[in-house]
Design an enzyme around this catalytic site. Structure first.
Site, PDB file in Angstrom:
ATOM      1  N   CYS A 163      24.197  -5.067 -39.448  1.00 31.30           N
ATOM      2  CA  CYS A 163      25.715  -5.427 -39.011  1.00 31.30           C
ATOM      3  C   CYS A 163      26.304  -4.499 -38.789  1.00 31.30           C
ATOM      4  O   CYS A 163      27.444  -4.909 -39.131  1.00 31.30           O
ATOM      5  CB  CYS A 163      26.008  -6.716 -40.332  1.00 31.30           C
ATOM      6  N   PHE A 166      28.961  -7.794 -20.524  1.00 32.60           N
ATOM      7  CA  PHE A 166      28.200  -7.998 -19.656  1.00 32.60           C
ATOM      8  C   PHE A 166      27.704  -7.258 -18.399  1.00 32.60           C
ATOM      9  O   PHE A 166      27.770  -7.252 -17.220  1.00 32.60           O
ATOM     10  CB  PHE A 166      28.691  -9.554 -18.806  1.00 32.60           C
ATOM     11  N   LEU A 167      27.866  -5.638 -18.099  1.00 30.89           N
ATOM     12  CA  LEU A 167      27.792  -4.853 -17.348  1.00 30.89           C
ATOM     13  C   LEU A 167      26.122  -4.244 -17.062  1.00 30.89           C
ATOM     14  O   LEU A 167      25.868  -3.783 -17.573  1.00 30.89           O
ATOM     15  CB  LEU A 167      28.403  -3.668 -18.104  1.00 30.89           C
ATOM     16  N   ARG A 168      25.917  -5.729 -16.293  1.00 30.27           N
ATOM     17  CA  ARG A 168      24.903  -5.211 -15.645  1.00 30.27           C
ATOM     18  C   ARG A 168      24.275  -6.035 -14.287  1.00 30.27           C
ATOM     19  O   ARG A 168      25.314  -7.422 -14.276  1.00 30.27           O
ATOM     20  CB  ARG A 168      23.474  -5.953 -17.146  1.00 30.27           C
ATOM     21  N   ASP A 169      23.739  -5.664 -14.132  1.00 32.07           N
ATOM     22  CA  ASP A 169      23.009  -6.539 -12.879  1.00 32.07           C
ATOM     23  C   ASP A 169      23.744  -6.516 -12.056  1.00 32.07           C
ATOM     24  O   ASP A 169      24.440  -7.395 -10.815  1.00 32.07           O
ATOM     25  CB  ASP A 169      22.504  -7.935 -12.615  1.00 32.07           C
ATOM     26  N   GLN A 170      24.592  -5.339 -11.460  1.00 36.52           N
ATOM     27  CA  GLN A 170      25.900  -5.142 -10.631  1.00 36.52           C
ATOM     28  C   GLN A 170      27.186  -5.870 -10.891  1.00 36.52           C
ATOM     29  O   GLN A 170      27.822  -6.357  -9.599  1.00 36.52           O
ATOM     30  CB  GLN A 170      25.282  -5.132  -8.910  1.00 36.52           C
TER      31      GLN A 170
END
Length: 287
Positions: free
Chosen positions: A123, A264-268
């Site tokens: 945490c 959520f910087l992923r999968d373009q």
């Protein structure tokens, strides 16, 4: 199998549906580190235990520097007179106890600390009194920063992942990295605790005289918590991108301090939460 100070190999049994194998598995080491502080008080030297954190050993001096910086105890390398291992009453220095000696005249008031520092690998540093803590540290809103193409961010998680040698062997580390506006990986740090990884990264930047990091992009391998955003603002970072989700308090903090926050910087794809002026995004027809 190779290992270093941050990992340890264990003999295990891997069980499948139809058979089992004996093999070695490499795990990330998690050990406590105590940070003690030596400071000037009313013309005399005083000492106290400042923090205990569960961390991955291997970069303790930068972890200590980053912690002192992001908690507002020091603001520059010159505030730190000495940093070394110390003993716990015995003759030999302990690998898990460090003493930071503040320079004379360093403005440290122990009465200002409204909480006991206690942090864990899960945490971060807990119990912030309020969002006003940053105001008391003199942290100002981000007023500049690069303007980049949004699609450049899509490439950064793969670049970070390719540089995570210890994660490849263990799968058990958080990471954070600094990138240039052109997407060049400048530095990264790993630790079992996400807040420790960022303190290590910022501790190195402090020692190298790079602060404020007003032309940098920070990438977080997991979620963006309040604690991580707070630390990034102390370092003056204008753009923070996280592979995971931001918390509501992290978003509020980035909004208040004019920082661009991406999650959520992923999968373009990515979610752009605050201050979009630093990202050149496709027009609505291209989204």
């Amino acid at each position: 199998m190779s290992s270093d100070a941050s990992t340890r190999a264990y003999a295990i049994t891997r069980v499948y549906r139809d058979h089992q194998d004996s093999l070695d598995d490499e795990l990330v080491i998690e050990e406590p580190m105590e940070l003690r502080i030596d400071f000037e008080l009313a013309g005399h030297r005083a000492q106290r235990s400042l923090a205990i954190t569960m961390r991955t050993p291997g970069d303790d001096p930068h972890l200590a520097r980053g912690f002192l910086l992001t908690e507002g105890i020091i603001s520059k390398e010159a505030d730190l007179l000495d940093l070394q291992r110390c003993s716990d009453g015995g003759d030999e220095a302990s690998p898990n106890i460090w003493r930071a000696t503040l320079a004379p005249g360093c403005n440290f008031d122990p009465g200002r600390l409204q909480r006991h520092f206690y942090s864990t690998s899960s945490c971060g540093v807990c119990g912030k009194a309020s969002l006003d803590a940053l105001h008391h540290q003199g942290v100002m809103p981000v007023t500049a920063g690069p303007v980049i193409n949004a699609d450049l961010l899509f490439e950064l998680p793969d670049r970070l992942r390719a540089a995570q040698a210890t994660f490849d062997r263990t799968g058990g580390l958080h990471a954070c990295a600094l990138f240039s506006p052109g997407g060049q990986l400048l530095d990264l740090a790993e630790d079992v605790g996400r807040h420790n990884a960022l303190d290590k990264l910022l501790g190195r930047a402090l020692r190298q005289g790079l602060l404020p990091l007003s032309e940098h992009i920070l990438l977080l391998s997991g979620r963006a918590s309040f604690e991580l955003i707070q630390k990034s603002l102390v370092a003056g970072i204008p753009i923070v991108a996280a592979v995971g989700a931001p918390s509501s308090l992290a978003l509020d903090l980035s909004q208040t301090y004019a920082q661009t926050l991406v999650g959520f910087l992923r999968d373009q794809r990515l979610n752009l939460y605050t201050h979009p002026q630093r990202l050149r995004c496709p027009d609505e027809r291209q989204r």
